[in-house]
Design a protein around this motif. Structure first.
Motif, PDB file in Angstrom:
ATOM      1  N   GLU A 254      32.249  36.647 -76.652  1.00 30.47           N
ATOM      2  CA  GLU A 254      31.065  36.496 -77.495  1.00 30.47           C
ATOM      3  C   GLU A 254      31.364  35.657 -78.734  1.00 30.47           C
ATOM      4  O   GLU A 254      30.586  34.766 -79.100  1.00 30.47           O
ATOM      5  CB  GLU A 254      30.535  37.868 -77.902  1.00 30.47           C
ATOM      6  CG  GLU A 254      29.349  37.823 -78.876  1.00 30.47           C
ATOM      7  CD  GLU A 254      28.147  37.107 -78.289  1.00 30.47           C
ATOM      8  OE1 GLU A 254      27.366  36.550 -79.090  1.00 30.47           O
ATOM      9  OE2 GLU A 254      27.986  37.098 -77.058  1.00 30.47           O
ATOM     10  N   ARG A 255      32.485  35.923 -79.372  1.00 30.39           N
ATOM     11  CA  ARG A 255      32.808  35.216 -80.612  1.00 30.39           C
ATOM     12  C   ARG A 255      33.047  33.738 -80.389  1.00 30.39           C
ATOM     13  O   ARG A 255      32.676  32.901 -81.208  1.00 30.39           O
ATOM     14  CB  ARG A 255      34.039  35.842 -81.279  1.00 30.39           C
ATOM     15  CG  ARG A 255      33.793  37.204 -81.881  1.00 30.39           C
ATOM     16  CD  ARG A 255      35.046  37.772 -82.523  1.00 30.39           C
ATOM     17  NE  ARG A 255      35.453  37.029 -83.712  1.00 30.39           N
ATOM     18  CZ  ARG A 255      36.491  37.367 -84.482  1.00 30.39           C
ATOM     19  NH1 ARG A 255      37.223  38.419 -84.159  1.00 30.39           N
ATOM     20  NH2 ARG A 255      36.793  36.660 -85.547  1.00 30.39           N
TER      21      ARG A 255
ATOM     22  N   SER B 185      33.566  31.459 -71.123  1.00 31.84           N
ATOM     23  CA  SER B 185      33.445  32.170 -69.854  1.00 31.84           C
ATOM     24  C   SER B 185      34.744  32.947 -69.633  1.00 31.84           C
ATOM     25  O   SER B 185      35.761  32.687 -70.283  1.00 31.84           O
ATOM     26  CB  SER B 185      33.232  31.174 -68.708  1.00 31.84           C
ATOM     27  OG  SER B 185      34.398  30.385 -68.520  1.00 31.84           O
TER      28      SER B 185
ATOM     29  N   GLU C 249      28.642  24.957 -80.816  1.00 26.18           N
ATOM     30  CA  GLU C 249      29.956  25.529 -80.483  1.00 26.18           C
ATOM     31  C   GLU C 249      31.028  25.168 -81.505  1.00 26.18           C
ATOM     32  O   GLU C 249      31.760  26.046 -81.963  1.00 26.18           O
ATOM     33  CB  GLU C 249      30.350  25.114 -79.072  1.00 26.18           C
ATOM     34  CG  GLU C 249      29.449  25.746 -78.018  1.00 26.18           C
ATOM     35  CD  GLU C 249      29.992  25.581 -76.613  1.00 26.18           C
ATOM     36  OE1 GLU C 249      31.202  25.788 -76.411  1.00 26.18           O
ATOM     37  OE2 GLU C 249      29.203  25.244 -75.719  1.00 26.18           O
TER      38      GLU C 249
ATOM     39  N   LYS D 182      32.151  32.114 -77.407  1.00 24.11           N
ATOM     40  CA  LYS D 182      31.230  31.604 -76.395  1.00 24.11           C
ATOM     41  C   LYS D 182      31.993  30.990 -75.216  1.00 24.11           C
ATOM     42  O   LYS D 182      31.772  29.853 -74.819  1.00 24.11           O
ATOM     43  CB  LYS D 182      30.275  30.577 -77.010  1.00 24.11           C
ATOM     44  CG  LYS D 182      29.256  31.164 -77.963  1.00 24.11           C
ATOM     45  CD  LYS D 182      28.325  32.127 -77.249  1.00 24.11           C
ATOM     46  CE  LYS D 182      27.275  32.686 -78.202  1.00 24.11           C
ATOM     47  NZ  LYS D 182      26.442  33.721 -77.578  1.00 24.11           N
TER      48      LYS D 182
ATOM     49  N   ASP E  30      22.362  28.763 -83.173  1.00 25.52           N
ATOM     50  CA  ASP E  30      23.187  29.088 -82.014  1.00 25.52           C
ATOM     51  C   ASP E  30      22.404  28.870 -80.721  1.00 25.52           C
ATOM     52  O   ASP E  30      21.327  29.420 -80.527  1.00 25.52           O
ATOM     53  CB  ASP E  30      23.669  30.537 -82.100  1.00 25.52           C
ATOM     54  CG  ASP E  30      24.916  30.778 -81.261  1.00 25.52           C
ATOM     55  OD1 ASP E  30      25.550  29.791 -80.851  1.00 25.52           O
ATOM     56  OD2 ASP E  30      25.257  31.944 -81.030  1.00 25.52           O
ATOM     57  N   GLY E  31      22.963  28.051 -79.837  1.00 23.19           N
ATOM     58  CA  GLY E  31      22.319  27.768 -78.574  1.00 23.19           C
ATOM     59  C   GLY E  31      21.221  26.728 -78.644  1.00 23.19           C
ATOM     60  O   GLY E  31      20.683  26.323 -77.613  1.00 23.19           O
TER      61      GLY E  31
ATOM     62  N   ARG F  52      30.456  27.264 -84.569  1.00 26.40           N
ATOM     63  CA  ARG F  52      30.948  28.640 -84.433  1.00 26.40           C
ATOM     64  C   ARG F  52      32.442  28.706 -84.766  1.00 26.40           C
ATOM     65  O   ARG F  52      32.892  29.594 -85.495  1.00 26.40           O
ATOM     66  CB  ARG F  52      30.692  29.132 -83.011  1.00 26.40           C
ATOM     67  CG  ARG F  52      31.203  30.523 -82.700  1.00 26.40           C
ATOM     68  CD  ARG F  52      30.790  30.921 -81.302  1.00 26.40           C
ATOM     69  NE  ARG F  52      29.366  31.157 -81.249  1.00 26.40           N
ATOM     70  CZ  ARG F  52      28.796  32.336 -81.498  1.00 26.40           C
ATOM     71  NH1 ARG F  52      29.548  33.393 -81.799  1.00 26.40           N
ATOM     72  NH2 ARG F  52      27.499  32.480 -81.424  1.00 26.40           N
TER      73      ARG F  52
ATOM     74  N   ARG G  82      30.858  19.966 -76.970  1.00 29.42           N
ATOM     75  CA  ARG G  82      31.902  20.974 -76.870  1.00 29.42           C
ATOM     76  C   ARG G  82      32.987  20.662 -77.885  1.00 29.42           C
ATOM     77  O   ARG G  82      33.351  19.504 -78.072  1.00 29.42           O
ATOM     78  CB  ARG G  82      32.518  20.981 -75.465  1.00 29.42           C
ATOM     79  CG  ARG G  82      31.557  21.357 -74.359  1.00 29.42           C
ATOM     80  CD  ARG G  82      30.973  22.735 -74.537  1.00 29.42           C
ATOM     81  NE  ARG G  82      31.975  23.779 -74.611  1.00 29.42           N
ATOM     82  CZ  ARG G  82      32.419  24.463 -73.560  1.00 29.42           C
ATOM     83  NH1 ARG G  82      31.952  24.205 -72.360  1.00 29.42           N
ATOM     84  NH2 ARG G  82      33.324  25.396 -73.702  1.00 29.42           N
TER      85      ARG G  82
END
Length: 701
Positions: free
Chosen positions: A415-416, A420, A115, A418, A108-109, A118, A384
């Motif tokens: 959070e789940r 904004s 993404e 990711k 993650d990250g 996830r 993305r």
């Protein structure tokens, strides 16, 4: 409203309408009832509906079409069978889900496809406790994470990923190592390849009229589309991406022939494990050692590999290859004789060798090949997921929450997924207008002042009440993450997860878009022993080959982590005999046993230094520094990986070389096949000259 948003609403409403009707419907009915189509005239509707169907099909969502016998297009009937939209149920056990969570936690990250990974995990773990809620796992760490290195490479990766999906020809300026020039390239991208810490694109080169491999870090500037057409090419049916991930450096390019290499009995097991897939190993006729037969396209790269094996390997044939090795060893010895200050004069007496199979520089990093050169990795997650995928996943979460009466918080969604806050607001606004037709909407959701999300799902929202099939980028991300980590998670099996996911999808996503090249020398049995010892907190005993010294030793250690690096997988351990932390490469462990003796974990140990340092950069922590001259023929490749101290007028460079042990430095200088010369320290020059003399003594004349 933006055109892309209008399109998303239209496509999601089309899915909702077809799933709610549960019967074939005609094009006029779709135009009348589906959000966005009714305002179009017949010609505009025909174009948009065809484009929407094509885009949905590219995402794996295929509408069924029933054609009338009289051939009238307006009487064609369309439907969307549930199996064409929903993901088939995949049954994972708790250990497999734990392994999936560990994969996301590790990547993650840091992973370029983090993404969409996830979102994929949200879909395939549907109905089970979210893997995102699992505790942190610390029995595995990653030095190599599949991240794009830097903003420019991140942008190129995202553009090429889209081009592969859309079948768009790309254009870019490319620095060609072999010719030391920047040249225009026009490429049909077929596949992305992640190998040795680098991303490559494999595709049809218009300039070469052949398939070529391009390293993303050597692309200059931005990547653009060649045309404005919707599609430019179709990938050849006979294109096999596996061939580009399963080659070794000496096999990059057109084959020259086969080489026979004698291998000592001491390392035959390692050659079979590490390099067996690149050739064939058989017993030598005299019973002394083995013969490794491998095809080769580049003589220098093969010779460099043989030299790196020191006296454990000799080239038996062909004779011209053995002669070139002798020349290189003699050059290596000559360049390490005498005073280092006289090197520029002495070097003038040696004509640069032109290896068979290349014009002026070693293959392995130009537009005709791929490479294993290493660079430190960045931490950008750049791919993305399609917004379509995000909206479908969000709709499923919202509907599930509304039907179960469970309170859902906005910060939980952020959070789940990711997202904004603005992205979440925009996505909810889009879903609020997706409808089944006739004013019946899929759901209504609103973020309240206290941070909770109020959801009112329609009773007919079944289309999004179950997880949708994985879209191509999600499937690609999931399989790529599994292939990157492999069978190295003590908590569960990713191999069984991979089999189940591929079975559910009906195809292997690695064949379309992204191939992860395996780290060499790994062994499933050794990895399994290490995993068992780590998870059960038992001492691990193994027979270890110390490559720099050419000897075996027996070690008994407390194993804590499995961790990958540029050169392979390691078991991070504490060695009670040496009272120190040690990392052992799995490919150098000949055999291993779980002892049955338990140990108490030492909580004070910190293994992060290796993960954040030498495992990513390829350079071990060192108290010793060497200055090493690199020939003009090799300088362009080496300057990508090492710090250049000075440059010569002839194109040569002097680089800084950190090393902990003299044997390690000597071996790496040998691997440069005469193109690297130690200037200082003097003891290192002497050691290289001695090693070259030993090799020359056994090279066949």
């Amino acid at each position: 409203m933006a055109k892309d948003t209008e399109k998303l609403i239209r496509q999601l409403s089309l899915i909702s309408y077809l799933m709610a009707e549960r019967r074939p419907v005609t094009a006029p009915e779709i135009r009348r009832d589906v959000e966005g189509y009714s305002v179009m005239n017949e010609d505009a509707f025909a174009r948009r509906f065809y484009a929407d169907r094509s885009e949905l099909e590219a995402l794996g969502i295929v509408l069924s079409v029933e054609k009338p016998q009289d051939g009238q297009v307006e009487q064609e009937q369309y439907s969307l069978p549930p199996e064409n939209f929903h993901l088939p149920p995949v049954e994972f056990d708790d250990n497999e889900l734990a392994a999936l969570w560990t994969a996301l936690y590790l990547l993650d990250g840091k992973f370029a496809y983090a993404e969409p990974l996830r979102l994929a995990l949200q879909q395939i773990s549907w109905g089970r406790p979210s893997p995102l809620d699992s505790p942190v796992q610390r029995t595995i760490a990653l030095g190599i994470t599949g991240a794009a290195d830097g903003h420019e490479i991140s942008q190129r990766l995202a553009k090429i990923e889209t081009a592969i999906f859309r079948r768009k020809t790309i254009v870019f300026e490319y620095y060609t190592m072999e010719r030391d020039s920047v040249e225009q390239r026009r490429v049909d991208p077929y596949q992305l390849l992640f190998q040795g810490g680098q991303f490559y694109v494999v595709g049809g080169s218009h300039e070469r009229d052949a398939v070529r491999v391009f390293r993303l870090s050597r692309i200059q500037g931005k990547v653009g589309y060649a045309t404005k057409a919707e599609h430019d090419f179709q990938r050849p049916a006979d294109f096999d991406p596996r061939g580009y991930a399963d080659r070794i450096q000496w096999q990059f390019g057109e084959p020259i022939g086969n080489a026979d290499i004698w291998i000592s009995s001491k390392i035959a097991w390692q050659i079979e494990r590490h390099f067996g897939r690149y050739g064939e190993l058989r017993p030598a006729d005299d019973g002394q050692g083995s013969i490794f037969t491998t095809s080769y396209s580049n003589s220098r790269q093969l010779i460099a590999w043989v030299l790196g094996l020191s006296d454990n390997a000799q080239i038996v044939g062909p004779s011209e290859l053995a002669a070139e090795l002798r020349e290189r060893v003699q050059m290596l010895a000559a360049r390490h004789s005498g005073d280092a200050d006289e090197l520029p004069v002495a070097l003038d007496h040696h004509e640069p060798l032109r290896p068979r199979g290349e014009s002026s520089a070693p293959a392995g990093a130009e537009d005709d090949t791929s490479a294993n050169e290493s660079e430190s990795l960045g931490a950008d997650a750049v791919i993305r997921p399609e917004r379509f995928a995000r909206l479908v996943t969000l709709a499923s979460i919202l509907i599930d929450s509304g039907r179960s009466g469970r309170t859902l918080r906005a910060d939980e969604l952020l959070e789940r997924l990711k997202l904004s806050e603005q992205e979440l607001q925009e996505d909810i606004a889009v879903l609020n207008v997706v409808n089944f037709g006739a004013g019946t909407y899929v759901l209504y959701a609103e973020i309240l002042a206290d941070g909770t999300v109020e959801v009112d799902p329609e009773p007919y929202g079944d289309a999004f009440a179950r997880p949708a099939r994985l879209l191509p980028v999600e499937a690609k991300a999931l399989i790529a993450a599994i292939d990157l980590i492999g069978e190295h998670i003590p908590e569960g099996s990713l191999a069984s997860v991979r089999r189940k996911v591929v079975a559910a999808l009906g195809e292997d996503p690695a064949h379309e878009g992204l191939q992860i090249a395996a780290l060499g020398g790994d062994n499933a049995e050794i990895a399994a022993k290490a995993r068992e010892a780590i998870s059960t907190r038992q001492l691990l005993s193994f027979e270890y080959f110390k490559e720099n010294e050419g000897v075996f030793s027996t070690r008994v250690v407390e194993p804590y982590q499995l961790v990958n690096g540029l050169e392979g997988w390691y078991v991070a351990s504490y060695d009670p005999e040496r009272e120190a932390v040690r990392n052992f490469r799995l490919d150098r462990i000949k055999s291993a046993q779980v002892t049955g003796t338990r140990f108490e974990p030492r909580t004070e140990l910190d293994f992060s230094t290796g993960v954040d340092g030498w495992l990513r950069t390829g350079e071990v922590p060192a108290s010793n520094r060497a200055r090493v001259w690199i020939s003009p023929e090799r300088a362009r490749w080496v300057r990508e990986d090492r710090t250049v101290i000075s440059e010569g007028s002839d194109g040569s460079v002097v680089v800084d070389f950190g090393y902990a042990g003299l044997d390690w430095l000597v071996r790496n200088v040998l691997k440069e096949a005469g193109d690297a010369v130690v200037l200082e320290p003097a003891e290192a020059r002497d050691a290289v000259r001695a090693a070259a003399a030993e090799i020359e003594a056994v090279v066949p004349v």
